[in-house]
Design a protein around this motif. Structure first.
Motif, PDB file in Angstrom:
ATOM      1  N   GLU A   1      47.194  36.518 -12.360  1.00 41.96           N
ATOM      2  CA  GLU A   1      46.084  36.618 -11.420  1.00 41.96           C
ATOM      3  C   GLU A   1      45.733  38.078 -11.124  1.00 41.96           C
ATOM      4  O   GLU A   1      44.553  38.429 -10.992  1.00 41.96           O
ATOM      5  CB  GLU A   1      46.446  35.886 -10.125  1.00 41.96           C
ATOM      6  CG  GLU A   1      46.512  34.373 -10.288  1.00 41.96           C
ATOM      7  CD  GLU A   1      46.958  33.680  -9.021  1.00 41.96           C
ATOM      8  OE1 GLU A   1      47.346  34.405  -8.066  1.00 41.96           O
ATOM      9  OE2 GLU A   1      46.926  32.437  -8.965  1.00 41.96           O
ATOM     10  N   ILE A   2      46.755  38.924 -11.020  1.00 39.47           N
ATOM     11  CA  ILE A   2      46.505  40.354 -10.806  1.00 39.47           C
ATOM     12  C   ILE A   2      45.762  40.944 -12.005  1.00 39.47           C
ATOM     13  O   ILE A   2      44.798  41.697 -11.866  1.00 39.47           O
ATOM     14  CB  ILE A   2      47.822  41.122 -10.578  1.00 39.47           C
ATOM     15  CG1 ILE A   2      48.520  40.636  -9.306  1.00 39.47           C
ATOM     16  CG2 ILE A   2      47.562  42.628 -10.503  1.00 39.47           C
ATOM     17  CD1 ILE A   2      47.745  40.869  -8.054  1.00 39.47           C
ATOM     18  N   ALA A   3      46.208  40.580 -13.222  1.00 38.29           N
ATOM     19  CA  ALA A   3      45.579  41.098 -14.430  1.00 38.29           C
ATOM     20  C   ALA A   3      44.126  40.647 -14.525  1.00 38.29           C
ATOM     21  O   ALA A   3      43.235  41.447 -14.851  1.00 38.29           O
ATOM     22  CB  ALA A   3      46.360  40.647 -15.661  1.00 38.29           C
ATOM     23  N   VAL A   4      43.882  39.368 -14.234  1.00 39.03           N
ATOM     24  CA  VAL A   4      42.513  38.850 -14.300  1.00 39.03           C
ATOM     25  C   VAL A   4      41.634  39.580 -13.303  1.00 39.03           C
ATOM     26  O   VAL A   4      40.467  39.904 -13.588  1.00 39.03           O
ATOM     27  CB  VAL A   4      42.519  37.332 -14.028  1.00 39.03           C
ATOM     28  CG1 VAL A   4      41.087  36.824 -13.838  1.00 39.03           C
ATOM     29  CG2 VAL A   4      43.191  36.589 -15.174  1.00 39.03           C
ATOM     30  N   ALA A   5      42.166  39.861 -12.104  1.00 38.50           N
ATOM     31  CA  ALA A   5      41.387  40.568 -11.086  1.00 38.50           C
ATOM     32  C   ALA A   5      40.962  41.957 -11.552  1.00 38.50           C
ATOM     33  O   ALA A   5      39.948  42.494 -11.109  1.00 38.50           O
ATOM     34  CB  ALA A   5      42.195  40.676  -9.795  1.00 38.50           C
ATOM     35  N   LEU A   6      41.751  42.532 -12.470  1.00 38.29           N
ATOM     36  CA  LEU A   6      41.436  43.871 -12.983  1.00 38.29           C
ATOM     37  C   LEU A   6      40.741  43.819 -14.335  1.00 38.29           C
ATOM     38  O   LEU A   6      40.493  44.856 -14.951  1.00 38.29           O
ATOM     39  CB  LEU A   6      42.722  44.692 -13.088  1.00 38.29           C
ATOM     40  CG  LEU A   6      43.451  44.974 -11.770  1.00 38.29           C
ATOM     41  CD1 LEU A   6      44.753  45.715 -12.028  1.00 38.29           C
ATOM     42  CD2 LEU A   6      42.582  45.781 -10.828  1.00 38.29           C
ATOM     43  N   GLY A   7      40.468  42.614 -14.838  1.00 41.34           N
ATOM     44  CA  GLY A   7      39.789  42.472 -16.107  1.00 41.34           C
ATOM     45  C   GLY A   7      40.665  42.759 -17.311  1.00 41.34           C
ATOM     46  O   GLY A   7      40.171  43.207 -18.355  1.00 41.34           O
ATOM     47  N   LEU A   8      41.981  42.487 -17.185  1.00 43.37           N
ATOM     48  CA  LEU A   8      42.920  42.756 -18.263  1.00 43.37           C
ATOM     49  C   LEU A   8      43.778  41.530 -18.538  1.00 43.37           C
ATOM     50  O   LEU A   8      43.845  40.613 -17.720  1.00 43.37           O
ATOM     51  CB  LEU A   8      43.853  43.932 -17.898  1.00 43.37           C
ATOM     52  CG  LEU A   8      43.199  45.294 -17.645  1.00 43.37           C
ATOM     53  CD1 LEU A   8      44.214  46.254 -17.032  1.00 43.37           C
ATOM     54  CD2 LEU A   8      42.639  45.875 -18.933  1.00 43.37           C
ATOM     55  N   THR A   9      44.439  41.528 -19.688  1.00 45.49           N
ATOM     56  CA  THR A   9      45.454  40.510 -19.946  1.00 45.49           C
ATOM     57  C   THR A   9      46.765  40.968 -19.315  1.00 45.49           C
ATOM     58  O   THR A   9      46.961  42.187 -19.102  1.00 45.49           O
ATOM     59  CB  THR A   9      45.662  40.311 -21.458  1.00 45.49           C
ATOM     60  OG1 THR A   9      46.192  41.535 -22.005  1.00 45.49           O
ATOM     61  CG2 THR A   9      44.351  39.967 -22.145  1.00 45.49           C
TER      62      THR A   9
ATOM     63  N   ALA B   1      48.390  43.625 -21.517  1.00 46.37           N
ATOM     64  CA  ALA B   1      47.717  44.924 -21.478  1.00 46.37           C
ATOM     65  C   ALA B   1      47.982  45.643 -20.160  1.00 46.37           C
ATOM     66  O   ALA B   1      48.173  46.868 -20.135  1.00 46.37           O
ATOM     67  CB  ALA B   1      46.220  44.743 -21.696  1.00 46.37           C
ATOM     68  N   LEU B   2      48.024  44.898 -19.072  1.00 50.13           N
ATOM     69  CA  LEU B   2      48.279  45.506 -17.772  1.00 50.13           C
ATOM     70  C   LEU B   2      49.685  46.102 -17.731  1.00 50.13           C
ATOM     71  O   LEU B   2      49.878  47.223 -17.252  1.00 50.13           O
ATOM     72  CB  LEU B   2      48.114  44.470 -16.665  1.00 50.13           C
ATOM     73  CG  LEU B   2      48.452  44.968 -15.237  1.00 50.13           C
ATOM     74  CD1 LEU B   2      47.577  46.157 -14.873  1.00 50.13           C
ATOM     75  CD2 LEU B   2      48.305  43.841 -14.221  1.00 50.13           C
ATOM     76  N   GLU B   3      50.658  45.356 -18.227  1.00 47.92           N
ATOM     77  CA  GLU B   3      52.027  45.861 -18.206  1.00 47.92           C
ATOM     78  C   GLU B   3      52.156  47.123 -19.055  1.00 47.92           C
ATOM     79  O   GLU B   3      52.812  48.080 -18.657  1.00 47.92           O
ATOM     80  CB  GLU B   3      52.991  44.791 -18.728  1.00 47.92           C
ATOM     81  CG  GLU B   3      54.444  45.248 -18.721  1.00 47.92           C
ATOM     82  CD  GLU B   3      55.392  44.160 -19.193  1.00 47.92           C
ATOM     83  OE1 GLU B   3      56.597  44.433 -19.264  1.00 47.92           O
ATOM     84  OE2 GLU B   3      54.930  43.049 -19.492  1.00 47.92           O
ATOM     85  N   ALA B   4      51.496  47.114 -20.212  1.00 51.60           N
ATOM     86  CA  ALA B   4      51.578  48.284 -21.091  1.00 51.60           C
ATOM     87  C   ALA B   4      50.962  49.516 -20.434  1.00 51.60           C
ATOM     88  O   ALA B   4      51.505  50.620 -20.527  1.00 51.60           O
ATOM     89  CB  ALA B   4      50.890  47.992 -22.418  1.00 51.60           C
ATOM     90  N   GLN B   5      49.820  49.333 -19.765  1.00 45.83           N
ATOM     91  CA  GLN B   5      49.150  50.456 -19.120  1.00 45.83           C
ATOM     92  C   GLN B   5      49.860  50.901 -17.842  1.00 45.83           C
ATOM     93  O   GLN B   5      49.923  52.087 -17.530  1.00 45.83           O
ATOM     94  CB  GLN B   5      47.704  50.090 -18.800  1.00 45.83           C
ATOM     95  CG  GLN B   5      46.833  49.872 -20.030  1.00 45.83           C
ATOM     96  CD  GLN B   5      45.392  49.572 -19.670  1.00 45.83           C
ATOM     97  OE1 GLN B   5      44.869  50.098 -18.683  1.00 45.83           O
ATOM     98  NE2 GLN B   5      44.734  48.730 -20.452  1.00 45.83           N
ATOM     99  N   LEU B   6      50.427  49.958 -17.126  1.00 48.80           N
ATOM    100  CA  LEU B   6      51.024  50.249 -15.828  1.00 48.80           C
ATOM    101  C   LEU B   6      52.250  51.141 -15.964  1.00 48.80           C
ATOM    102  O   LEU B   6      52.524  51.970 -15.100  1.00 48.80           O
ATOM    103  CB  LEU B   6      51.397  48.936 -15.131  1.00 48.80           C
ATOM    104  CG  LEU B   6      51.733  49.010 -13.637  1.00 48.80           C
ATOM    105  CD1 LEU B   6      50.551  49.561 -12.852  1.00 48.80           C
ATOM    106  CD2 LEU B   6      52.116  47.635 -13.120  1.00 48.80           C
TER     107      LEU B   6
END
Length: 417
Positions: free
Chosen positions: A118-126, A129-134
């Motif tokens: 849900e956090i990833a969707v809110a930011l427009g990411l999978t 992808a969010l974990e990799a960028q974070l």
């Protein structure tokens, strides 16, 4: 370069013997090929992903695991990771915290995976992808950008070379003997010494061989690590010589010195190309400044030996040529050249005519005794100058003018092999 825990050597009596690999071993070549394939296929993957695959391959290696880890280290040195964390990372984390707060305010999620999605969707990411960028600024998440390939046989030769290099980092003294070295090849070797900012004492043995003596890093009191790496990086250049004998005093255990002896029959193959003339950018700038501010002079890399007192020779860094025909050798001493500078000052004190100019790094003045020697040296006061990073034209000009004041400045002898 290999770390100390990855070096394999045997100590017997007073000698230390590196444990070299057989570069034509089918088993080792097959394992090297499998490791190279793993590294060649990792572009875009993270360091953790690469490490997991390598660990799996090493677990199946039937030989000494230290060999496998050494080969892995050499391949990691050839791998470029993206270690530059994105400048947008703080802003991304702020958005994650804001989205997380909004999600938690509406109630705790039943499953962590659902919460992350849900956090990833809110930011427009999978979520992936969010974990990799974070966590992009953490070493484990650095992606592979490139890998510099080589052959399996080349990797095994590189390993053997690194075993010797790892010992030379810990040496106190290095002697190189060349019974019948060709002059052109020996000049290449000495240029490589200069390129790595190593000073050497050059002489002839009673049987006519050329002896090159280099101070080891453990004989110094400052910048020993940098000098040690310079000495180790010089070793592959030695392998291009057709005939050589290496003797070194190596400290592999605390307070214990052992003798390392190798010669050109060791079978190690160099990964360096034959050394060609190369002038670093800072010294290219010096050449340009000499041409612009001292148009009657030209500066070039020295290509000949200089005969000194007592059957000794040196290989200057540069040769300055005046339009009158005068030739002025220039030798530079850097921050780790304390011992060679002491020897050179003592040698030059008895010269009837000045054979060369001396450029001395200011960092050497931290040695109080050496500073006193320089102040008391008539030779340095007349034909020497100080520099910080590289020599400057302003420092060169007065010593060149004094040199031209000599009555016989055109006949300065250059020893040629």
């Amino acid at each position: 370069m290999l770390t100390k825990d990855l070096l394999r050597y045997r100590v017997h009596k007073q000698g230390v013997h590196p444990q070299l690999l057989e570069p034509d071993s089918p088993e080792l070549l097959a394992f090297a090929e499998s490791l190279l394939a793993l590294f060649a296929e990792t572009n875009g993957q993270t360091r953790t992903s690469l490490q997991e695959r390598v660990n799996h391959a090493i677990a199946e290696f039937p030989d000494n695991v230290t060999i496998a880890r050494g080969l892995e280290k050499l391949l990691l040195d050839r791998t470029k990771f993206d270690e530059d964390a994105s400048g947008e990372l703080p802003a991304l984390r702020e958005k994650v915290f804001a989205a997380s707060g909004a999600q938690l305010a509406s109630g705790l999620p039943e499953h962590p995976e659902e919460y992350r999605r849900e956090i990833a969707v809110a930011l427009g990411l999978t979520p992936e992808a969010l974990e990799a960028q974070l966590y992009q600024d953490l070493s484990a998440h650095h992606p592979v950008l490139a890998f510099k390939p080589l052959s399996p046989e080349g990797l095994l030769h590189r390993y053997n070379c690194a075993q010797v290099q790892g010992l030379l980092i810990r040496c106190a003294k290095l002697d190189l003997e060349f019974p019948e070295s060709e002059p052109a090849r020996l000049r290449q070797l000495l240029k490589s010494l200069r390129f790595h900012q190593l000073l050497a004492r050059i002489s002839r043995t009673p049987d006519g061989a050329t002896l090159v003596q280099v101070d080891g890093p453990l004989s110094l009191f400052v910048q020993t690590q940098k000098y040690g790496f310079n000495l180790a990086n010089f070793f592959p250049a030695l392998l291009h010589q057709p005939g050589w004998i290496l003797r070194a005093e190596v400290q592999v255990r605390k307070s214990e010195t052992h003798q390392l002896k190798l010669d050109s029959s060791c079978g190690i193959r160099s990964h360096y190309r034959p050394f060609l003339a190369y002038v670093p950018e800072a010294l290219q700038l010096l050449q340009q400044n000499v041409a612009a501010k001292l148009p009657e002079w030209t500066l070039e890399a020295a290509t000949d030996f200089l005969a000194l007192e007592g059957e000794q020779y040196c290989f200057p860094d540069f040769l300055l040529k005046h339009q009158s025909g005068a030739q002025v050798p220039l030798e530079l001493f850097h921050g780790w050249h304390t011992g060679p500078l002491r020897a050179r000052l003592a040698q030059l004190a008895n010269c009837p005519e000045p054979p060369l100019l001396l450029g001395i790094a200011r960092t050497l003045l931290k040695d109080v005794e050496l500073n006193g020697l320089l102040e008391a040296s008539d030779y340095f006061q007349s034909y020497g100058f100080l520099f910080r990073d590289t020599p400057s034209v302003e420092r060169l000009r007065p010593v060149l003018e004094r040199w031209l004041g000599l009555e016989d400045s055109e006949g300065l002898p250059l020893f040629r092999l």
